[in-house]
Design an enzyme around this catalytic site. Structure first.
Site, PDB file in Angstrom:
ATOM      1  N   SER A  43      23.252 -38.158  23.078  1.00 50.17           N
ATOM      2  CA  SER A  43      24.584 -37.959  22.877  1.00 50.17           C
ATOM      3  C   SER A  43      25.079 -39.025  21.662  1.00 50.17           C
ATOM      4  CB  SER A  43      25.373 -38.408  24.182  1.00 50.17           C
ATOM      5  OG  SER A  43      25.453 -37.496  24.884  1.00 50.17           O
ATOM      6  N   LYS A  99      33.390 -45.749  22.331  1.00 45.98           N
ATOM      7  CA  LYS A  99      33.395 -44.572  23.196  1.00 45.98           C
ATOM      8  C   LYS A  99      34.193 -44.867  24.373  1.00 45.98           C
ATOM      9  CE  LYS A  99      30.228 -41.130  24.923  1.00 45.98           C
ATOM     10  NZ  LYS A  99      28.960 -40.563  25.058  1.00 45.98           N
ATOM     11  N   SER A 130      27.775 -36.112  23.360  1.00 46.88           N
ATOM     12  CA  SER A 130      29.056 -36.581  23.909  1.00 46.88           C
ATOM     13  C   SER A 130      29.805 -37.440  23.138  1.00 46.88           C
ATOM     14  CB  SER A 130      28.909 -36.776  25.322  1.00 46.88           C
ATOM     15  OG  SER A 130      28.301 -38.237  25.562  1.00 46.88           O
TER      16      SER A 130
END
Lengths: 500, 101
Positions: free
Chosen positions: A184, A85, A160
């Site tokens: 997330s 990420k 996310s």
């Protein structure tokens, strides 16, 4: 089946046997990226040249180990292409948090989790798209582009960590790391038919992970099965000198514990989470999962989390308060975006922040600032910290008699792109099942348990602090009972996708 | 609206954000809706309840004071929006006349 669609443990076995090379796996992953990335949009940055260098190095190390008969010393992640990420710092590869603020930021150091994966010989494919500074549940808050769910391009991949989940689902990485502050990792794993773990708070170092909410954030794996998740957690967990909050608790051999056949588990079903308002299709799939666990030998008990109704309010007060403080460092002075035409230090700071942050980040900074302001501190922030104690107490009490708590991961399947953009409160309420694990610090995993109209649904299991081993074993049971019904997204759908 | 326009402007000021008129109105609307929802915690009795700052606390962590290599200065400064030699360059803080803040 293409190499890029296989699991870490399958590929690790092939690599050890000398049947494939890391270079071939990496080629397969980049071929898939060339084929689908324009439609999926999982990545902010790909690191093709560096990935092939890492793959060549892994092939060399594997060859040497095979000659010396020392293959057992080698991590199953050696030569495996993984995605990170884009809030996990990578030395020399830009790390943007999907924000204009950090669009050109190239970290001078690696996050500990990135360094550990690198030391074990993993190949880093690239950095995945996300909601800006990890604030959101759909990856629509990225300053760069939307990411599409490989199961249906009209829908979000969740967030996310949506880019990480989309990459793994689409075969653009074999596994990935995300970060989970309120769900997330778990929610995008659920939306994309994958396994996603939020480890116990302090289990994994946060050094070099751009802070959102320091008392809630944890880095966690997103993988194609529970076994892969156990491999990745083992690689990243453990005490880190550079994160004083990381726990000295020893890291067990999670894969070893998956081989144990004990099925004498007690599983709690919270009455508050299976209320009548829950989508009937999702409720049915969770009921099926519970029955499947019971058939496998688990004992099912109804439990209560009486303060869970306050979890969303408490979560958003604490998370935004901590975020407003953490993001105060984004001032356009030492790194990051600096507004042009601003005169004077105060103007530079104010204009850089105003132009550099997107709307959701500003909204949360303001909410947190309000909760921390002298006039409202007692009423909001302090009150939330006390309420957190009550929620933690509820969870601890249940976990004294249960090995884990089962619930849906999300109250809905992946929703349509744009569908929930204008209603922040409605979007916040979707974190109803996941935030409780962050507030209590307990580990929680989302496991695929079926599909609803062709879209994956995940079941969430919350376990005891530092006992991810038991959580993995129950997750594995669930996977064997229900996971088979959730395959990979149909590639034809990916090919048929429209261009962005 | 549970918070006023003046209050919204004050929060923005504290957060070092500049909002134009329409952004201010939008922020007032959004924050009011969110705060209305958050206000439900007012109804929760927390008398005598301790605070949870961190869910899995680690006691004070000590270590020997050992000198380790620092970050590479060139790599660090490479991210600076403006620099002068080995320094971050910032706008003048005290203007010769009529500071703009």
């Amino acid at each position: 089946m293409k190499l890029c669609d296989m699991t870490i443990h399958e590929l690790a076995a092939l690599l050890r046997a000398g049947e494939v090379t890391s270079t071939e796996i990496t080629e397969s992953v980049f071929d898939r990226i060339d084929q689908v990335e324009e439609s999926v949009g999982a990545y902010v940055t790909t690191a093709r040249d560096q990935a092939f260098e890492q793959a060549a190095a892994a092939d060399k190390r594997l060859l040497q180990a095979r000659k010396r008969g020392s293959l057992s010393d080698i991590s199953p992640l050696m030569g495996i292409p993984l995605a990170l990420k884009d809030n996990i710092c990578t030395r020399g590869i830009r790390t943007t948090c999907a924000s204009k603020m950090l669009a050109d930021f190239v970290p001078p150091y690696d996050a500990t989790v990135a360094r550990r994966l690198g030391d074990l010989g993993a190949v880093i494919v690239g950095k995945t798209n996300m909601d800006e500074f990890a604030m959101g549940s759909s990856t629509e808050n990225s300053a760069f582009h939307v990411t599409r769910n490989p199961w249906d391009f009209e829908r979000v991949p969740g967030g996310s960590s949506g880019g990480s989940a989309a990459a793994v689902a689409a075969g653009e990485a074999i596994g990935a790391l995300g970060t989970d502050t309120g769900g997330s990792v778990r929610q995008p794993a659920s939306f994309c038919g994958l396994v996603g773990l939020k480890p116990t708070y302090a289990r994994v170092s946060r050094y070099g992970v751009v802070a959102f909410s320091s008392s809630l954030d944890q880095v966690g794996p997103i993988t194609r099965d529970v076994w892969d998740c156990a491999i990745m957690l083992r690689a990243i967990a453990g005490r880190d000198e550079r994160d004083a909050t990381s726990s000295p608790e020893p890291v067990p051999d999670y894969c070893g514990s998956l081989k144990e056949t004990d099925r004498d588990f007690t599983i709690g079903v919270p009455s508050e989470f299976m209320h009548s308002g829950l989508d009937s299709g999702i409720r049915e799939l969770i009921d099926n999962a519970v029955r499947a666990l019971e058939d496998a030998g688990a004992r099912i008990v109804e439990v209560s989390l009486p303060h869970s109704d306050y979890a969303i309010a408490v979560y958003y007060l604490i998370a935004t308060a901590e975020a407003s403080s953490n993001l105060a460092r984004m001032d356009g002075i030492r790194y990051g975006f600096r507004a042009e035409d601003a005169h004077g230090v105060q103007a530079v700071i104010r204009q850089s922040r105003s132009e550099g942050f997107g709307p959701e980040v500003k909204r949360r900074i303001m909410l947190g600032t309000h909760a921390l302001s002298s006039k409202h501190y007692d009423e909001y922030y302090l009150k939330a910290l006390k309420a957190r104690t009550l929620i933690l107490g509820d969870v601890k009490e249940v976990l004294e008699k249960c090995d884990c708590i089962i619930s849906p991961t999300s109250p809905t399947v992946a929703f349509r792109i744009g569908e929930k953009l204008d209603d922040p409160v409605a979007l916040y309420l979707m974190d109803v099942y996941t935030t409780i694990a962050n507030l209590s610090g307990m580990p929680a995993v989302s496991v695929p348990c079926g599909t609803l109209k062709g879209l994956p649904v995940g079941a969430q299991l919350i376990g005891r602090a530092f006992d991810e081993g038991t959580l993995f074993r129950i997750a594995h049971l669930l996977e064997q009972a229900c996971g088979e019904s959730v395959k990979r997204p149909p590639l034809e759908a990916m090919k048929g996708g429209r261009d962005r | 609206m549970s918070i006023s326009k003046e209050e919204t402007a004050h929060i923005a000021e504290l957060a070092r954000l500049s909002l134009n008129e329409s952004e201010l109105a939008q922020a007032q609307h959004d924050l009011s809706e969110i705060i209305d929802y958050m206000n439900k915690i007012a109804g929760l009795n927390t008398d005598g309840v301790a605070l949870t700052i961190q869910p899995c606390p680690v006691a004070n962590v000590w270590r020997e004071d050992v000198v380790l290599p620092s970050l590479n200065r060139e790599e660090v400064l490479a991210n600076a929006p403006d620099r002068q030699g080995e320094f971050f360059r910032v706008p003048r803080i005290i203007e010769a006349e009529g500071a703009d803040e």
